[in-house]
Motif scaffolding. Structure first.
Motif, short mmCIF file in Angstrom:
data_model
loop_
_atom_site.label_atom_id
_atom_site.label_comp_id
_atom_site.label_asym_id
_atom_site.label_seq_id
_atom_site.Cartn_x
_atom_site.Cartn_y
_atom_site.Cartn_z
N ASN A 113 -6.22 -0.46 13.89
CA ASN A 113 -6.50 -1.70 14.43
C ASN A 113 -5.58 -1.77 15.43
O ASN A 113 -5.45 -2.50 15.86
CB ASN A 113 -7.46 -2.45 13.74
N LEU B 209 -6.66 -6.45 2.55
CA LEU B 209 -5.25 -6.95 2.66
C LEU B 209 -5.09 -8.22 2.40
O LEU B 209 -3.94 -8.21 2.45
CB LEU B 209 -5.26 -6.20 3.64
N ARG C 116 -8.93 3.65 -2.24
CA ARG C 116 -9.47 2.41 -1.50
C ARG C 116 -8.62 1.67 -0.49
O ARG C 116 -8.93 0.97 0.52
CB ARG C 116 -10.05 1.22 -2.46
N GLY D 257 -6.97 1.08 8.10
CA GLY D 257 -7.81 0.73 9.50
C GLY D 257 -6.98 -0.28 10.05
O GLY D 257 -7.19 -0.62 11.42
N PHE D 258 -5.37 -0.41 8.81
CA PHE D 258 -4.99 -1.90 10.06
C PHE D 258 -4.69 -0.51 10.69
O PHE D 258 -3.85 -1.52 12.06
CB PHE D 258 -4.13 -2.03 8.43
N CYS E 198 -18.40 -9.88 -0.30
CA CYS E 198 -18.38 -8.53 -0.01
C CYS E 198 -18.99 -8.12 -0.10
O CYS E 198 -20.91 -8.20 -0.32
CB CYS E 198 -17.79 -7.61 -1.88
N ASN F 284 -7.25 3.49 2.01
CA ASN F 284 -8.67 3.41 3.16
C ASN F 284 -8.08 2.13 3.70
O ASN F 284 -8.53 2.30 5.67
CB ASN F 284 -9.92 3.45 2.62
N GLN F 285 -8.02 0.66 3.78
CA GLN F 285 -7.72 -0.30 4.05
C GLN F 285 -5.66 -0.40 4.94
O GLN F 285 -5.89 -0.70 6.27
CB GLN F 285 -7.99 -1.56 3.30
N SER G 39 -12.91 -3.03 0.58
CA SER G 39 -13.73 -3.96 1.14
C SER G 39 -12.74 -4.51 2.12
O SER G 39 -11.39 -4.24 1.91
CB SER G 39 -14.07 -5.62 0.71
N SER G 40 -12.67 -4.87 3.24
CA SER G 40 -11.63 -4.99 4.65
C SER G 40 -11.11 -6.68 3.62
O SER G 40 -10.10 -7.06 4.63
CB SER G 40 -12.89 -4.83 5.53
N LYS G 41 -11.38 -7.31 2.85
CA LYS G 41 -10.63 -8.33 2.46
C LYS G 41 -9.35 -7.67 1.58
O LYS G 41 -9.11 -9.03 1.30
CB LYS G 41 -11.73 -9.46 1.71
#
Length: 210
Positions: free
Chosen positions: A139, A27, A128, A135-136, A210, A131-132, A23-25
């Motif tokens: 962005n 981080l 996982r 993504g960070f 999530c 991946n986050q 999940s994006s949460k």
């Protein structure tokens, strides 16, 4: 059972936990809601350091030659990953060692359990996280940072393949595969529980987000 079936079984059994860890949460949980470049890199450095120390300790007392060589290779890879993350940091960081997942890993003394938990369960979680991290940095429009963690993710994913192949060599009967499955699933559960506890402490409900 064989290595491929083993991996599929572990991922199917812990699909919910792995999906939520993706999940994006994540981080938010890892950084204590301080989602900024220095803190994100510090968290990554702590993770690489803890993994390096776990595999160094295993390599030092592992009696099976192929497993020992594998642990040495992962320790060297984690050492390189740590150096690359530290190079990306502006300034020094006090490296923290451990955490619930690595405390559990370091308690494994059996070769099959070490390979299954450390070279399959643990990197399935790490992928996982990578991946986050990718993504960070995407962005943040930081292509250098994103590419760093893309590389680290690729190399971490290869550890799973190596672990699965090694288990094919080590597991002689169903009891070995069952033990391997148990510890691989449990290390994912430990990582998930730590993640969920961190969110709960911040007043966030895991199922709601999530």
């Amino acid at each position: 059972m064989d290595g491929t079936t083993f991996r599929e079984s572990v991922e199917a059994s812990k699909r919910t936990e792995l999906d939520r860890l993706g999940s994006s949460k994540l981080l938010i949980a890892l950084t204590g809601a301080r989602i900024e470049r220095p803190r994100v890199l510090e968290v990554a450095a702590h993770s690489e350091h803890a993994a390096r120390e776990t595999f160094r300790a295993w390599a030092a007392d592992e009696s099976h030659p192929d497993a020992r060589a594998a642990f040495e290779a992962v320790a060297a890879q984690e050492d390189e990953h740590l150096d690359r993350v530290l190079d990306a940091l502006d300034g020094d960081v006090d490296l923290a060692d451990g955490g619930p997942m690595h405390a559990y890993l370091r308690g494994r003394e059996d070769t099959v359990e070490r390979v299954a938990s450390g070279m399959v369960g643990r990197p399935l979680v790490s992928i996982r996280a990578h991946n986050q991290l990718i993504g960070f940095f995407v962005n943040e429009a930081d292509e250098v940072g994103a590419n760093l963690f893309r590389d680290l993710k690729t190399e971490t994913a290869a550890v799973v393949d190596d672990g699965v192949a090694l288990l094919d060599e080590l597991c002689g009967d169903d009891a070995d595969w069952e033990r391997a499955e148990m510890v691989a699933e449990y290390v994912i559960q430990v990582a998930y529980d730590d993640y969920a506890d961190s969110l709960t402490e911040m007043g966030l409900g895991v199922k709601d987000i999530c």
